[in-house]
Design a protein around this motif. Structure first.
Motif, short mmCIF file in Angstrom:
data_model
loop_
_atom_site.label_atom_id
_atom_site.label_comp_id
_atom_site.label_asym_id
_atom_site.label_seq_id
_atom_site.Cartn_x
_atom_site.Cartn_y
_atom_site.Cartn_z
N ASP A 45 0.88 -1.07 0.06
CA ASP A 45 -0.06 -0.09 -0.09
C ASP A 45 0.76 1.26 0.03
OD1 ASP A 45 -2.21 -1.79 0.00
OD2 ASP A 45 -2.59 -1.30 2.17
N VAL B 102 2.06 1.71 -3.50
CA VAL B 102 0.97 2.40 -4.47
C VAL B 102 0.75 3.87 -3.84
CG1 VAL B 102 -1.76 2.32 -4.68
CG2 VAL B 102 -0.25 0.38 -4.48
N MET C 26 -4.58 -3.85 2.01
CA MET C 26 -5.77 -3.35 0.75
C MET C 26 -5.51 -3.61 -0.73
SD MET C 26 -8.16 -2.89 2.99
CE MET C 26 -9.58 -2.12 2.51
N THR C 27 -4.24 -3.20 -1.15
CA THR C 27 -3.86 -3.50 -2.37
C THR C 27 -3.94 -4.81 -2.88
OG1 THR C 27 -2.46 -1.58 -2.54
CG2 THR C 27 -2.01 -3.20 -4.23
N GLU D 65 -5.65 -7.06 -1.54
CA GLU D 65 -7.09 -7.67 -1.63
C GLU D 65 -8.09 -7.05 -2.95
OE1 GLU D 65 -9.98 -7.45 1.23
OE2 GLU D 65 -8.64 -7.31 2.95
N ALA D 66 -7.58 -5.93 -3.21
CA ALA D 66 -8.16 -5.23 -4.40
C ALA D 66 -7.43 -5.27 -5.73
CB ALA D 66 -8.20 -3.67 -4.07
N GLY D 67 -6.37 -5.85 -5.52
CA GLY D 67 -5.69 -6.21 -7.11
C GLY D 67 -4.96 -4.46 -7.29
N LEU D 68 -4.01 -4.66 -8.33
CA LEU D 68 -3.27 -3.64 -8.91
C LEU D 68 -4.47 -2.40 -9.63
CD1 LEU D 68 0.19 -4.80 -10.08
CD2 LEU D 68 -0.76 -4.43 -7.87
N PRO D 69 -4.03 -1.25 -9.38
CA PRO D 69 -4.85 -0.41 -10.03
C PRO D 69 -4.70 -0.76 -11.76
CG PRO D 69 -3.63 1.10 -8.83
CD PRO D 69 -2.90 -0.65 -8.60
N LYS D 70 -6.02 -0.63 -12.29
CA LYS D 70 -6.21 -0.96 -13.79
C LYS D 70 -5.05 0.07 -14.44
CE LYS D 70 -9.76 -0.63 -17.20
NZ LYS D 70 -10.87 -0.13 -17.58
#
Lengths: 307, 307
Positions: A258, A261, A296-297, A299-304
């Protein structure tokens, strides 16, 4: 989105030391080495790989010398070791550690509980380590991470003047970098900003890393505050490793994924490849099955569109 | 540690609307009312209690009018409702809502997907709502939360000039507050700071709430950046409710518990009693058994000595 210019901040990965020190299961050496290899492959340029403490006190770190020696193969990585005292420093330097970090508590209560020494006695220990370093390995930087700089669960409030006074003592002793650690996760952004600004005023470029925990979710906000105050080195651990087994999430370090990111999205280059960083979770999971990881990253996956 | 002086920031709890809208299970009305009572008891002064959308589209909100009417008993709470259009506004005002919030997307792609209207057509809808408000309930403020202001998973980058242009259009239309929403969790602190500063420059005190998600853990850091840029209203949801059921944690709102800890620890008064806020998790859990809740503060417990 990874910024291609020269890294502007140094992410100092402390999972193999601070993270592992807080978990109950002992990670097999082979998994540690694979994990460190993966961290190096992700572009981390400083890794705290082990703690040089007596093996009977902390079996997790019985392989410290072997781990340091292995990590040295990664020429782009500065191999750091935590040493609580002179004896640990000697062992770490013998193993080839490229940077030492010593914990010195700002809170006398924590200092006595942790190392059975007052903060002032620890400054003397640091001086002894500096003399040893000058003999054994003159080029190796010695850092102090000042524990409980933002509050102490034993003592409560830690006066900011105490933190600054200790920082000045350490600077005068010849320490190369002095960082501040939110050991108990009690820090808040206003305080982090204030204290680091005072550090820069008092000891200038000797001001070192922000070592932040995510105890109540404030880790990244505190990191942002430290960055804005001028800090450029940030300790963190992959998967936020370091949570207390009796209170999940209670004591974990800031999550490296995170943190990377945040900086990269802000346009602040870390030099870390986020895809490879995520891949470095595999050897960690393999070596510590069942250990809860944070972030959280993941869990969410990398940003598109992240490259 | 709760600051006893007048609240300096407004925590606008959106869990009963934004949170519930994202979960699969329908929360029984009685549990919703108990939850809202507990939120009011904790000192929250603004609660987005429901969304006035057709019940066949969103069964979760079929009891919106009943929920609004119940919440009105809490005289210290401003009862807010989301309305997607004129029809929803009429129903919300009839039920007695004390503030309306309309979503207007900065991203045309998101706007078409969400409401089948362009952003410009939504501005016309907002004007119709304002005329209705002037007739039915002249004192009721109308807020617009600008969706996808920090990025859109459909469109990708959302130009900052588009956000500002739309904000000016809405201000000229007579909207009372215009907030910015990080619908997709793509915002970063540098961007949040920059955009809100531009908002204050362009539309001054009409600048409204920061509605932030914690998709990759940046929620509090983005909140800090918004606060430093001058924002004083923050949307959040208890337990970070609002995570996508297919990607846990991926879309949750900023966690109210952690946000309150951050501000109070900084000495910024929220007016919220953290002990009672933690107690408000019980009716939420009872009404949504098995739904994952977030928040590091609930995991770690309150800071020692917190009053």
């Amino acid at each position: 989105m990874t910024n291609i210019h020269a890294p502007e901040v140094l992410i100092s990965e402390v999972g193999p030391r601070d993270g592992l020190q807080s978990v109950k299961a002992t990670m097999p050496t082979a998994d540690k080495l694979r994990w460190i290899d993966a961290l190096a492959a992700a572009g981390l340029r400083e890794i705290e790989v082990a703690s040089f403490v007596p093996a009977q006190l902390l079996p997790q770190m019985a392989d410290a010398a072997q781990v340091v020696q292995h990590a040295l193969r990664h020429t782009g990585v500065r191999v750091m070791a935590l040493v609580p005292n002179l004896r640990g420093a000697q062992a770490a330097l013998q193993a080839g550690a490229q940077k030492l970090t010593l914990p010195v508590s700002a809170s006398p209560a924590h200092s006595m509980a942790n190392v059975r020494k007052t903060p002032e006695a620890m400054v003397e220990e640091v001086k002894a380590v500096l003399r040893l370093r000058d003999e054994m390995a003159p080029g190796v930087p010695v850092e102090v991470g000042m524990s409980t700089a933002f509050g102490c669960t034993l003592q409560g409030l830690v006066p900011e003047d105490d933190v600054l006074r200790l920082a000045v003592l350490l600077a005068e002793a010849g320490v190369d970098e002095i960082g501040l650690s939110d050991t108990t996760g009690m820090g808040n952004p206003a305080q982090v900003s204030r204290l680091f600004k005072r550090m820069f005023q008092e000891i200038g470029p000797l001001t070192g890393a922000a070592h932040l925990h995510n105890t109540r979710g404030l880790g990244l906000a505190n990191g942002l505050a430290a960055y804005e105050a001028g800090v450029r080195t940030f300790d963190s651990s992959l998967g936020g490793l370091g949570g207390c087994p009796y209170a999940p999430g209670a004591s974990g370090n800031v999550v490296t994924e995170d943190l990377v990111v945040m900086f990269e999205a802000m346009g602040v280059s870390t030099g870390v490849d986020l895809h490879k960083l995520m891949a470095a979770r595999a050897p960690l999971k393999a070596g510590l099955p069942g250990e809860p990881l944070y972030g959280m990253t993941p869990e969410a996956g990398l940003p598109k569109g992240w490259v």
